[in-house]
Design a protein around this motif. Sequence first.
Motif, short mmCIF file in Angstrom:
data_model
loop_
_atom_site.label_atom_id
_atom_site.label_comp_id
_atom_site.label_asym_id
_atom_site.label_seq_id
_atom_site.Cartn_x
_atom_site.Cartn_y
_atom_site.Cartn_z
N ARG A 224 35.67 48.77 38.32
CA ARG A 224 35.62 47.47 37.65
C ARG A 224 36.86 46.98 37.47
O ARG A 224 37.15 45.51 37.83
N SER A 225 37.98 47.67 37.21
CA SER A 225 39.26 47.36 37.22
C SER A 225 39.78 46.65 38.60
O SER A 225 40.29 45.50 38.54
N GLY A 226 39.42 47.12 39.65
CA GLY A 226 39.62 46.62 40.86
C GLY A 226 38.93 45.38 41.29
O GLY A 226 39.52 44.33 41.60
N ARG A 227 37.84 45.27 40.93
CA ARG A 227 37.02 44.02 41.15
C ARG A 227 37.75 42.88 40.28
O ARG A 227 37.85 41.54 40.75
N GLU A 228 37.96 43.10 38.85
CA GLU A 228 38.74 42.16 38.16
C GLU A 228 40.05 41.87 38.83
O GLU A 228 39.97 40.45 38.72
N LEU A 229 40.90 42.55 39.07
CA LEU A 229 42.12 42.15 39.79
C LEU A 229 41.80 41.52 40.97
O LEU A 229 42.74 40.48 41.35
N THR A 230 41.01 41.83 41.90
CA THR A 230 40.79 40.95 43.10
C THR A 230 40.34 39.70 42.92
O THR A 230 40.74 38.65 43.60
N GLU A 231 39.62 39.40 41.83
CA GLU A 231 39.09 38.03 41.47
C GLU A 231 40.49 37.37 40.71
O GLU A 231 40.54 36.07 40.98
N GLN A 232 41.18 37.81 40.12
CA GLN A 232 42.23 37.34 39.38
C GLN A 232 43.20 36.81 40.55
O GLN A 232 44.01 35.91 40.34
#
Length: 389
Positions: A224-232
């Motif tokens: 989840r953290s990886g997906r949030e960072l790639t979106e950010q």
Amino acid sequence: MTELLASWQALWQPAPFYYRRLPWAEDFSALRDYLLALDDRDCARLEQDPFAFSVLHDWLPVVDLAESIRLPALFLAQSPLPNAWSAHVGGRKWRQLEAFVHQIELSPGQPLVEWCAGKGHLARTLSRFHDQPAVGLEWQPELCRLGQQLADRQGVALRLEQQDVMAADAAGWLSPDAQVVALHACGDLHTRLLKQAAISGCDLTLAPCCYQRTADDAYRPLSRSGRELTEQYDFRLHRDDLALAVQETVTAPKAVRRQREQANAWRLGFDLLQREMRDHDEYLPVPSLAYGRLPEHFTDFCHWAAKQKGLSLPAAGIDWSYWEALGWRRLGEVKRLELARHLFRRPLEIWLVLDRALFLEEAGYHVELGVFCERELTPRNILMKAMSN
């Protein structure tokens, strides 16, 4: 690290092999000119150690990238395993395996499973090292047969099971009390293990490899953290980007490296020729050809490549030596321009491993990362230890 990689992706994502004019070449014209002017000796030095030349600090975030790749060394003060155990295992492969075995902690009686076992060299060695039974999962029946014969002949308590690890029933081997190990399981094979482990709660010791060997064109972070960072940070990875993470090779024999260079020079020579013939300035990908099957002459290679793409080459009128020479010259340029990307290879690999570690932590695991051997033994030396809480 996500912000660092994302902010420089316009430089490291375009592969010079595919571009006659790199998209970043004008914005970084001084860097381009510096790299193209490198002599062969300095080019080779930078290929071996991308962080060697401080002059690159003028254009690239060398210090930040170097800091991002620091991992603890786990292989210090290891005692060698008995020489007899290395029978039927290649020398370099044995040293990798030996270093990996020392990192695996096993409780008495804990079930031991090797994922993607091949002939079971790792599981067989672990069974001896810990003096307890092991199971190896391998989908190719011939490898199972040969590995089982070897284990039986050596009196090792190893059972090789024919098992497609991508199949649903593979999860049945991952009991909550098991220790599951995988040395250089590729792409979807090791991500499948991670996802199944998150459900079962088994302990893991894993050295991932070949992240680009996946069915998906676009990379979707596991965590989840990886997906949030790639979106950010608007950080998008595709299969070709994942290949950059494992591009470094330091273990191939000189003859293999030379053959690889010849194959690349011929591909580039054919690429320049097809651009001219089609009057279309765009790279035309052709299938990979095993180095042992490379034709003897450049002419034959070009005819083979043209056939793969449905093109016809004229029977006469092509100066083959001219296009071959252009291919070798292009290879020299590509090798030098690739040096800018090489700084981002290890950071990208560690980012991918961190995504996997975060995925397991989100599933309730305690995860430790380190390197289990020197990079000269294998560049794929990142080790992930995961214990379910």
